[in-house]
Design an enzyme around this catalytic site. Sequence first.
Site, PDB file in Angstrom:
ATOM      1  N   SER A 226       0.850  -1.199   0.000  1.00 17.48           N
ATOM      2  CA  SER A 226       0.000   0.000   0.000  1.00 17.48           C
ATOM      3  C   SER A 226       0.876   1.236   0.000  1.00 17.48           C
ATOM      4  O   SER A 226       1.994   1.211   0.533  1.00 17.48           O
ATOM      5  CB  SER A 226      -0.874   0.030   1.254  1.00 17.48           C
ATOM      6  OG  SER A 226      -0.094   0.366   2.383  1.00 17.48           O
ATOM      7  N   ASP A 227       0.386   2.317  -0.609  1.00 19.27           N
ATOM      8  CA  ASP A 227       1.072   3.578  -0.355  1.00 19.27           C
ATOM      9  C   ASP A 227       0.923   3.841   1.142  1.00 19.27           C
ATOM     10  O   ASP A 227       0.028   3.303   1.808  1.00 19.27           O
ATOM     11  CB  ASP A 227       0.506   4.735  -1.199  1.00 19.27           C
ATOM     12  CG  ASP A 227       1.509   5.903  -1.267  1.00 19.27           C
ATOM     13  OD1 ASP A 227       2.450   5.930  -0.446  1.00 19.27           O
ATOM     14  OD2 ASP A 227       1.345   6.778  -2.133  1.00 19.27           O
ATOM     15  N   TRP A 228       1.812   4.671   1.652  1.00 16.83           N
ATOM     16  CA  TRP A 228       1.904   4.830   3.115  1.00 16.83           C
ATOM     17  C   TRP A 228       0.606   5.430   3.695  1.00 16.83           C
ATOM     18  O   TRP A 228       0.316   6.605   3.504  1.00 16.83           O
ATOM     19  CB  TRP A 228       3.122   5.678   3.441  1.00 16.83           C
ATOM     20  CG  TRP A 228       4.341   4.850   3.747  1.00 16.83           C
ATOM     21  CD1 TRP A 228       5.140   4.973   4.855  1.00 16.83           C
ATOM     22  CD2 TRP A 228       4.901   3.765   2.990  1.00 16.83           C
ATOM     23  NE1 TRP A 228       6.137   4.028   4.815  1.00 16.83           N
ATOM     24  CE2 TRP A 228       6.023   3.270   3.698  1.00 16.83           C
ATOM     25  CE3 TRP A 228       4.558   3.123   1.796  1.00 16.83           C
ATOM     26  CZ2 TRP A 228       6.797   2.199   3.255  1.00 16.83           C
ATOM     27  CZ3 TRP A 228       5.338   2.058   1.348  1.00 16.83           C
ATOM     28  CH2 TRP A 228       6.430   1.612   2.074  1.00 16.83           C
TER      29      TRP A 228
END
Length: 751
Positions: A226-228
């Site tokens: 996932s993106d952060w």
Amino acid sequence: MTTDITRLTLEQKASLLSGRDFWSTKPVDEAGIPSIVLTDGPHGIRRQAGGADHLGINDSLPSTCFPPAVAVGSSWDPDMAARVGAAVGEEGLAFGVAVVLGPGVNIKRSPLCGRNFEYYSEDPHLSGVLGAAHVNALQAAGPGASVKHFAANNQETERMRVSADVDERTLREIYLPAFERVVTEASPATVMCSYNKVNGVYASRNRWLLADVLRGDWGFTGAVVSDWGAVSNRVDSVRAGMDLEMPGSNGTTDAEIVDAVNNGRLDESIVDDSVRRVVALTELPHTATNELDIDAHHRLAREVAADSIVLLKNDEVLPLVGGSTIAVIGAFATEPRFQGGGSSHINAARTDVALDEIRSLAAGQGSTVVSAQGYSLDADASSGQSESLRATAVEAALTADVAIVFAGLSDREESEGFDRTNLQLPDEQVELIIAVAASGTPTVVVLSNGGVVTLEGWHDDVDAIVEGWLLGQACGGAIADVLFGVVNPSGHLAETIPLRLEDNPSWLNFPGEQGHVRYSEGVFVGYRYYTTAGVPVRYPFGHGLSYTTFETTELLSTVTGSDSVRAQVTVANTGDRAGKHVVQIYVATTTGPVRRPRRELRAFVKLALQPGESRQVELDLGRRAFAYWDIELGRFVVPAGEYTVQVCADASTVLHEQIVTLAGDAVIRELTMDSTVGDWFSHPVVGPALMAGLQSSMTPEQAEQAAQNPDALKMVESMPMQQFLVFTNGALPVDSLEQLIELSKVSAPAV
Ligand code: BGC
């Protein structure tokens, strides 16, 4: 080594699927599964030893800041992208990083996107070729890559929740192909899903995107990260195929996975699949080698930067001649801006300052250098200060044979996290450029900017414009190399410079409203729009000047299959300096049922040629060079017909072209009662059967009437068969039509 995951408890498995902290995964010591580090990326290593953040706030360990993607995109050179990838991979390994977060291959839909400096181009072919070269080389050096941000993350405004509303043809032809190429040609260890929603569903839990397209259509076998902070519903994400939530959530969402499996809402086999993919990441090399050749990497950074600079305009003022006085003006000449703000921010191991580098090359040529600050980068500078800095700069210009004005944007004007609202340079810089040019001294403008800036208002006043984008830590040396002709500029625009922001096709729908951004321009992004609509631009996609001249011979296009062509051209360096030239091949067509852009870049190659040297090159155009995405069939289709293969100097300038005829795909569509009369009669199998049936049921008078009025069918061609039957009082028996529908299903090729 293959870890036996059947011996892990459900809790252990769930724990593997989210981060331990900001940059690392959780180990399972009993099973011998180590923790690994994932870190930014893309154009250098941001290894934070102290306070962690994803906004580039806290410092990281010094490493080489290579030219960001905006520069590498303009190099049009996969070899440069690969050398940067390899060096970033080596530095990653030196720091013990298993996965380097990058490259970003999102399309520059609007020049306003605050993160355009981190993306390659407005064109998916260019972005994909460079991205794949970067990933292949990075991974060959050891660490895994994380191609990002998947998908349709083309703005920073509301990036964590906006829905990018994009039709499927546009996704498949514009926003997905760069990811597709990286996945299919470079097998990245991970793909990072973006924050935003795609057509209403968060990318982090978008089954269509992650399972159907990424894994199904493209065969991706790595892990989705996932993106952060992009995960808002962990169980849904795991179900959709999102494997690793970053950063960690202190175990909260791990417990949600355990609960969901225990109460039957989530199949444990789905968790197992994710665990296998995350465990595979822990098998990537991740022991710090501590081997970092900072000097060699600095030299590489300079070489790539110089090859990325785009010479936009040159009225015989560059390269600089020896024995002259050069006025170097502008704060960016001493305080360089060479990278963007945010998560990609590198703590550069070294920085070249343009003024110093110009001084050193000028000394070798017997030239002298004077300098002036020109403007202040301090936001609080008063107008009095600006005026006095400008006046001093004009005085310096008056003493010189040539003035070089460094202008550009600061982190205040553009960064990850927000979009710009206009394309202007700061006013005081524009006033300075105009004032210096008005001094009568030949004036060169050198730009440092992550996103396109408008050149209007001063373009015609100056003699040369050097678009430096953001060039990484060796920016100063690279700019000096190009100004003095140590390096012959060979960069080309990877994005259009428009005359007006309002001309950009996304302008009316950027950055969207009420949670949605409609990509209503469809496939007509960047030059695809400008060339199709005939909208004039300041500099087209693909533009870039050189200090030498090149000639391209006639194009020879040979059909090599039903959907493939080989294009052959010979290029000669007709000037007196060595230089590099980009052969750009575009394809244009009006064949098929959908509206196509005027032309689309389908192949390119960069050649290094000595003076007088010529080289023949062959570029293969595969089926995707001719295909469009057919929303009815749900696949790419190459329609039979004519295609024009063009070799161009840029997206607006065709040098030579040749028409080829392709057999294309045999497309037979299934008929329904909603298909038009035209569809029915033109169907290759059903049409003749229908016609024969119709003729045999006609009385001689009706047949005579039909023969005398051949246009009758034309009038009803667009009428759905259902309505046609109503109007004609059942001229065609429904049961025989139903049989013909069955026949059309049998004759339609499986998709
Ligand atoms: C960015 C990513 C980056 C991550 C980690 C996010 O805010 O969108 O590109 O890799 O932070 O720093």
